[in-house]
Motif scaffolding. Structure first.
Motif: not given
Ligand code: AN0
Ligand code: CP
Length: 315
Positions: A207-220
């Motif tokens: 369920y990772n969001l698009s890298p275009e939106f996530v950018k360098d935000t931490t995903v746990i």
């Protein structure tokens, strides 16, 4: 501001949020601004909050407001250019947008993601076709990939309730029986990245969001770990971006519960609504005094009013 399509049309999100808060304490100061002006709100999909709060915002500014459920009451619209229109679509977006532009000074448009063609959704094909053929400013009332009026209201709400300068804000995926767009989540992420908050995202694998939106935000991927010391928990379901528009199986329980909220720094609970109780969030959390869902919905009015006001002033 010509159009309000996403955060990219905003010079400074904090300044806009402050403007919304000022309107909240004096909603009727600018009634002459909208005199003899008309806002037309077009819905290709259902709505409760966006429809009523945006209409109310236009009325507060002295505008007339016309609402149409185009998806239900209008002709089926052909969005593609250059096609032979011998199918179900009776009217082309080119004429529809051109006609509506003659009746409206500002147009609001809601058009959800189709969730079948990722490229088309992420190119904002429908919104952009409409903007291309409209001759007046357009306000995005949730498009395929973003919901900026919601995100602005969310930012306003966080600013009202934050106790520290840089609160820890956690966006958490939550379960849902239907495949929903990523728009609210994408948009929340891009607004929070520009706000003065410490943002992280927690979602199951797949369920990772698009890298275009996530950018360098931490995903746990561990929800409990992500909740630790959070000041705000923002819950939302979205369907898979990777396996586009699909519901992929998740073994663990991702419903926001009181036990999970107990891991946080007595965090506030947020959700854009509509929400499925005891699926996305337990009653005990949404009914608790830390729940801000009604305040968020209330702030939709001031968010919309700040945006429409800015558009009226600029055009
Ligand atoms: C929509 C979504 O998830 O995009 C609208 C939210 C504001 N939600 C549903 O369809 C339930
Ligand atoms: N949050 C939100 O946009 O709600 P509606 O879909 O009811 O407008």
């Amino acid at each position: 501001m010509k159009n309000f399509l996403s955060v990219h049309d905003v010079v400074d999100v904090n300044v806009l949020a402050d403007k919304a808060l000022r309107l909240k304490s004096a909603p009727f100061l600018h009634q002459s601004l909208g005199k003899n002006k008309t806002m037309v709100l077009l819905f290709l999909n259902p709505s409760l909050r966006t429809r009523l709060s945006t209409q109310k915002a236009a009325l507060n500014l002295g505008m007339q407001c016309i609402v149409m459920n185009v998806g239900q009451d209008g002709w089926n619209l052909e969005m593609e250019d250059g096609v032979i229109m011998n199918g179900n679509q009776a009217e082309h977006i080119k004429e529809a947008a051109g006609v509506i532009s003659q009746y409206a000074d500002v147009i609001g448009l809601r058009t959800f993601a189709g969730l079948t063609d990722r490229e088309k959704d992420y190119a904002e094909f429908v919104l952009n076709q409409f903007v291309k053929y409209a001759t007046v400013p357009v306000v995005n009332m949730e498009s395929a990939t973003v919901h900026p009026l919601q995100s602005l209201a969310d930012l306003v709400t966080i600013r009202e309730f934050q106790k520290i300068k840089r609160p820890k804000v956690v966006l958490t995926w939550a379960p849902h029986p239907r495949a929903l767009p990523q728009a609210v989540a994408n948009s929340f992420v891009e607004w929070m990245q520009k706000a003065e908050v410490d943002l992280s995202i927690t979602n199951p694998k797949g369920y990772n969001l698009s890298p275009e939106f996530v950018k360098d935000t931490t995903v746990i991927h561990d929800q409990m770990e992500a909740f630790e010391k959070a000041d705000f928990i923002y819950a939302k379901n979205w369907s898979s971006f990777e396996d586009y528009g699909k519901i992929v199986e998740v073994k663990e329980n991702w419903t926001v519960s009181a036990a999970k909220m107990a891991k946080t720094n007595n965090a506030y609970f947020m959700h854009c609504l509509p929400v499925r109780r005891n699926v996305v969030v337990d009653d005990a959390v949404i009914d608790s005094e830390r729940s801000l869902v009604l305040q968020q919905a209330g702030n939709r009015e001031w968010a919309a009013q700040a945006v429409i006001k800015q558009i009226l002033e600029a055009n």
